[in-house]
Design an enzyme around this catalytic site. Structure first.
Site, PDB file in Angstrom:
ATOM      1  N   PRO A 212       0.820  -1.209   0.000  1.00 22.74           N
ATOM      2  CG  PRO A 212      -0.593  -1.448   1.827  1.00 22.74           C
ATOM      3  CD  PRO A 212       0.610  -2.026   1.191  1.00 22.74           C
ATOM      4  CE  LYS A 216      -1.035  -1.216  -5.132  1.00 21.96           C
ATOM      5  NZ  LYS A 216      -0.344  -0.697  -3.934  1.00 21.96           N
ATOM      6  CG  HIS A 432      16.398  -0.187  27.193  1.00 15.56           C
ATOM      7  ND1 HIS A 432      15.802  -1.365  27.542  1.00 15.56           N
ATOM      8  CD2 HIS A 432      16.199  -0.053  25.865  1.00 15.56           C
ATOM      9  CE1 HIS A 432      15.267  -1.918  26.470  1.00 15.56           C
ATOM     10  NE2 HIS A 432      15.482  -1.141  25.434  1.00 15.56           N
ATOM     11  CD  GLU A 433      16.300   3.469  23.907  1.00 15.45           C
ATOM     12  OE1 GLU A 433      16.871   3.090  22.864  1.00 15.45           O
ATOM     13  OE2 GLU A 433      15.185   3.046  24.249  1.00 15.45           O
TER      14      GLU A 433
HETATM   15  P1  ADP Z   1      -1.419   2.832  -3.700  1.00 15.23           P
HETATM   16  O1  ADP Z   1      -0.220   2.104  -4.219  1.00 15.23           O
HETATM   17  O2  ADP Z   1      -1.826   2.306  -2.370  1.00 15.23           O
HETATM   18  O3  ADP Z   1      -2.526   2.923  -4.684  1.00 15.23           O
HETATM   19  P2  ADP Z   1      -1.349   5.656  -4.099  1.00 15.23           P
HETATM   20  O4  ADP Z   1      -1.066   5.651  -5.557  1.00 15.23           O
HETATM   21  O5  ADP Z   1      -2.752   5.928  -3.726  1.00 15.23           O
HETATM   22  O6  ADP Z   1      -0.878   4.293  -3.419  1.00 15.23           O
HETATM   23  O7  ADP Z   1      -0.357   6.684  -3.406  1.00 15.23           O
HETATM   24  C1  ADP Z   1      -0.745   7.501  -2.346  1.00 15.23           C
HETATM   25  C2  ADP Z   1       0.011   8.809  -2.349  1.00 15.23           C
HETATM   26  O8  ADP Z   1       1.382   8.610  -2.034  1.00 15.23           O
HETATM   27  C3  ADP Z   1       0.023   9.485  -3.697  1.00 15.23           C
HETATM   28  O9  ADP Z   1      -1.095  10.286  -3.858  1.00 15.23           O
HETATM   29  C4  ADP Z   1       1.308  10.300  -3.646  1.00 15.23           C
HETATM   30  O10 ADP Z   1       1.093  11.538  -3.011  1.00 15.23           O
HETATM   31  C5  ADP Z   1       2.205   9.478  -2.770  1.00 15.23           C
HETATM   32  N1  ADP Z   1       3.129   8.662  -3.574  1.00 15.23           N
HETATM   33  C6  ADP Z   1       3.215   7.307  -3.537  1.00 15.23           C
HETATM   34  N2  ADP Z   1       4.185   6.880  -4.369  1.00 15.23           N
HETATM   35  C7  ADP Z   1       4.713   7.970  -4.971  1.00 15.23           C
HETATM   36  C8  ADP Z   1       5.742   8.160  -5.943  1.00 15.23           C
HETATM   37  N3  ADP Z   1       6.432   7.139  -6.469  1.00 15.23           N
HETATM   38  N4  ADP Z   1       6.018   9.439  -6.321  1.00 15.23           N
HETATM   39  C9  ADP Z   1       5.343  10.464  -5.796  1.00 15.23           C
HETATM   40  N5  ADP Z   1       4.364  10.349  -4.892  1.00 15.23           N
HETATM   41  C10 ADP Z   1       4.027   9.118  -4.453  1.00 15.23           C
HETATM   42 ZN    ZN Z   2      15.016  -1.286  23.478  1.00 19.84          ZN
END
Ligand code: ADP
Ligand code: ZN
Ligand code: MG
Length: 620
Positions: A212, A216, A432-433
């Site tokens: 996601p 795409k 810890h860190e």
């Molecule tokens: P999905 O792969 O889930 O369909 P989207 O195409 O909806 O993702 O991308 C969501 C948003 O992330 C886009 O509207 C854009 O702003 C940003 N984004 C994602 N990939 C790119 C990319 N390669 N270049 C520029 N913007 C990007």
């Molecule tokens: Zn830790």
């Protein structure tokens, strides 16, 4: 849409009121103004005086007009039982006649009113549907499904023509391979002859697959912008209908429209909604989905690629798609849209930074290195968060530190400024860190420490150590993987070593270490006992990467033992390193406790200072 419903009924209501007013008030008022009632005797007088021009006798009334009447009025009087009236009128030379008015049938009267009313509703509905259509779509698109009624089996694909999506390949940074594949399709649609001359056929369909937020949907829109042909865009979920057969009808309609408009592109987003494997063990509702899928398969066979209908689809679950959908001749080209690499991240950051006002000295490479694993959507979000931070700070431009803080906000959440944490707890977190950071610094193959902080964040972390790779890493060696486990366990080791007690602060470290150790044993073939055997398979690569065991119960037990052994070994080794550098651990933890946040350089400086000075300061 709901906003429009109310005015519509309001409008019906007004029409009703107007009609009632017309019927009962205005029409009677108008007629009354033209008719004046008189007495019967004055009517007879007028007849006698031969002033009456014309007489009309109705059931209960007599209407008459006068000669030379400047008012040009009609007069009315009641009908009396007067047998001589006819003779009298004859004598006076008046034209007269009797009119039998049929008593108005109240049923007919109401029927006609209703017909009128129904007509208005019809008009209203038409207007409403029309406005709903244009309101529901993107303002730049127009609808092909026709207006009004009987629209049930119509696809509601949005149609874009030419550059209407407002996106081109320039709006997509990185993803060069995906862009090249798509450019070929665009080129085919723009000059089909070039390809036909040589006998090449275009793939009928291309499937964009990837996690996601990798762009795409954006890529598909860019294709529409570049192609200059109509672009039908529809989401898989729009085919899902309550009633069996509806979805299939929509598919049919979509392809019918596409064939009429060829050459064109049809884009089905989130195709996994309808394209799931037909597995025969579904529950009710499966029928509908299967019919829709079958229709889609049939339609894809039905058109011939040279006509210039190209099908694009996007999904992040390619493993669930029906094999019939991905065979050659259907979606025969698969275009991976993966998470961006270092260079890709940098160019996506730069692209989105064009929309905000930022200082010219920003080093996007640093930001890109610090945001390994982020998707395009997350990078766009980082840029936006940085702009918000600058505004919050009262500045007019975004600077480097806004971007660095924005990464942390996206990864770890906002700073919890007023969280109440006791000094003792802060001390534990500091050790810890530093434990993590110290072991990371002592491991040859680990990424350098970039930043250490003990400011708590809203996503639950009380502090964290940020390591940033120097360049793009595509492979991970066994040593690196093992050292990562050591670094994960090192936080807990520091607690044990210094406080001789352990806390819940290591829960996330434990989770990560176990996950990595497990995949080393089951999938990466990095254990001595099993070697190159796949003991687990990944089922859902792009959405979290769930795994399922593929071995006997006996082996599963052995896997667990192996994982436990591996983590124990890493833990002991990390403990050893910290024990050898106990003085530095004290010194660094104290420094971090006071400063709350230190950079990688500060950390390395103190770590590499000659021992005498550090001993002095720890005595102090
Ligand atoms: P999905 O792969 O889930 O369909 P989207 O195409 O909806 O993702 O991308 C969501 C948003 O992330 C886009 O509207 C854009 O702003 C940003 N984004 C994602 N990939 C790119 C990319 N390669 N270049 C520029 N913007 C990007
Ligand atoms: Zn830790
Ligand atoms: Mg999408």
């Amino acid at each position: 849409m709901n906003k429009q419903k109310k005015p519509l009924y309001w409008y019906y209501f007004i029409v009703l009121i107007i009609m009632l007013l017309l019927d009962f008030v205005f029409i009677p008022m108008y007629t009354n103004s033209r008719i004046q009632s008189t007495t019967y005797s004055s009517f007879l007088d007028k007849v006698e005086e031969k002033k009456v021009d014309e007489v009309q006798i109705e059931d209960t009334d007599i209407y008459y007009t006068l000669k030379n009447d400047e008012k040009n009025k009609t007069y009315q009087t009641g009908l009396m039982n007067d047998p001589d009236l006819v003779d009298r009128l004859r004598d006076a030379n008046v034209e007269f006649s009797q009119v039998y008015t049929e008593a108005t049938n109240p049923f007919l009267y109401w029927l006609s009113t209703f017909a009128l009313f129904a007509f208005f509703i019809w008009i209203g509905n038409r207007l409403f549907k029309k406005s709903q259509k244009s309101g529901g779509n993107d303002s730049m698109s127009f609808n092909q499904g026709g207006f009004g009624f009987g629209n049930l089996g119509k696809s509601n694909a949005k149609v874009y023509v030419g550059e209407q999506t407002g996106k081109t390949f320039k709006d997509v940074a990185g993803q060069d391979e995906a862009k090249n594949s798509l450019k070929e399709i665009v080129d085919f649609l723009n000059n089909p002859k070039k390809y036909q001359d040589i006998g090449a056929k275009m793939p009928k369909g291309a499937l964009l697959v990837g996690p996601p937020g990798t762009g795409k949907t954006l890529l598909a829109k860019a294709v529409a912008g570049e192609a200059g042909v109509p672009f039908f865009s529809i989401s898989g979920s729009e085919f899902v209908e309550m009633f069996v057969g509806r979805g299939a009808a929509k598919v049919r309609d979509l392809f019918k429209q596409a064939r009429e408009k060829a050459p064109c592109i049809v884009f089905i987003d989130e195709i996994d909604t309808i394209g799931k494997k037909r597995d025969g063990q579904g529950f009710s509702g499966n029928d509908e989905r299967e019919q829709t899928l079958n229709q889609l398969l049939a339609e894809m066979d039905g058109f011939d690629g040279s006509k210039g209908v190209v099908l694009l689809a996007a999904t992040n679950r390619p493993d669930t798609l029906d094999p019939a959908l991905t065979r050659p001749g259907r979606f025969d080209r698969r275009i991976p849209v993966e998470l961006p690499d270092l260079q890709g991240r940098e160019s996506i950051l730069k692209l989105h930074a064009q929309n905000i006002r930022c200082s010219s000295q920003i080093d996007f490479n640093v930001i890109a290195r610090a945001s390994a694993g982020a998707s395009g959507a997350e990078l766009a979000n980082i840029i936006n968060e940085s702009a918000l931070l600058a505004v919050r700070d009262g500045r007019k431009t975004v600077v480097q530190k806004d971007l660095e803080e924005a990464i942390e906000i996206v990864i770890a959440g906002e700073q919890k400024k007023n969280a109440v944490i006791s000094n003792h707890e802060r001390m534990i977190v500091a050790y810890h860190e530093i434990g993590h950071a110290l072991v990371a610094a002592k491991c040859k193959n680990a990424a350098p420490v970039h930043k250490i902080t003990i400011i708590p964040r809203t996503k639950g972390a009380l502090g964290y150590t940020m390591q940033v790779e120097e360049d793009q890493h595509n492979l991970i060696s066994k040593e690196e993987a093992y050292q990562r486990i050591m670094i994960y366990t090192a936080g807990r080791c520091a607690e044990e070593l210094i406080f001789n007690s352990i806390t819940s602060g290591a829960s996330n470290d434990i989770e990560q270490a176990t996950k990595l150790a497990r995949s080393m044993v089951t999938r990466l073939g990095m254990s001595d006992n099993f070697g190159m055997i796949a003991l687990e398979t990944v089922t859902n690569t792009y959405l979290g990467g769930d795994t399922s065991l593929a071995c006997s119960n006996d082996t599963a037990t052995k896997i667990d033992e192996e994982v436990i052994k591996l983590i124990k070994k890493a833990h002991d080794e990390a403990y050893q390193i910290l024990n050898e550098n106990k003085m530095k651990l004290h010194e660094l933890a104290k420094y971090l406790y006071e400063k709350e946040t230190i950079t990688g350089e500060e950390f390395m400086y103190i770590l590499n200072k000659p021992a005498e000075i550090s001993e002095q300061s720890s005595r102090a």
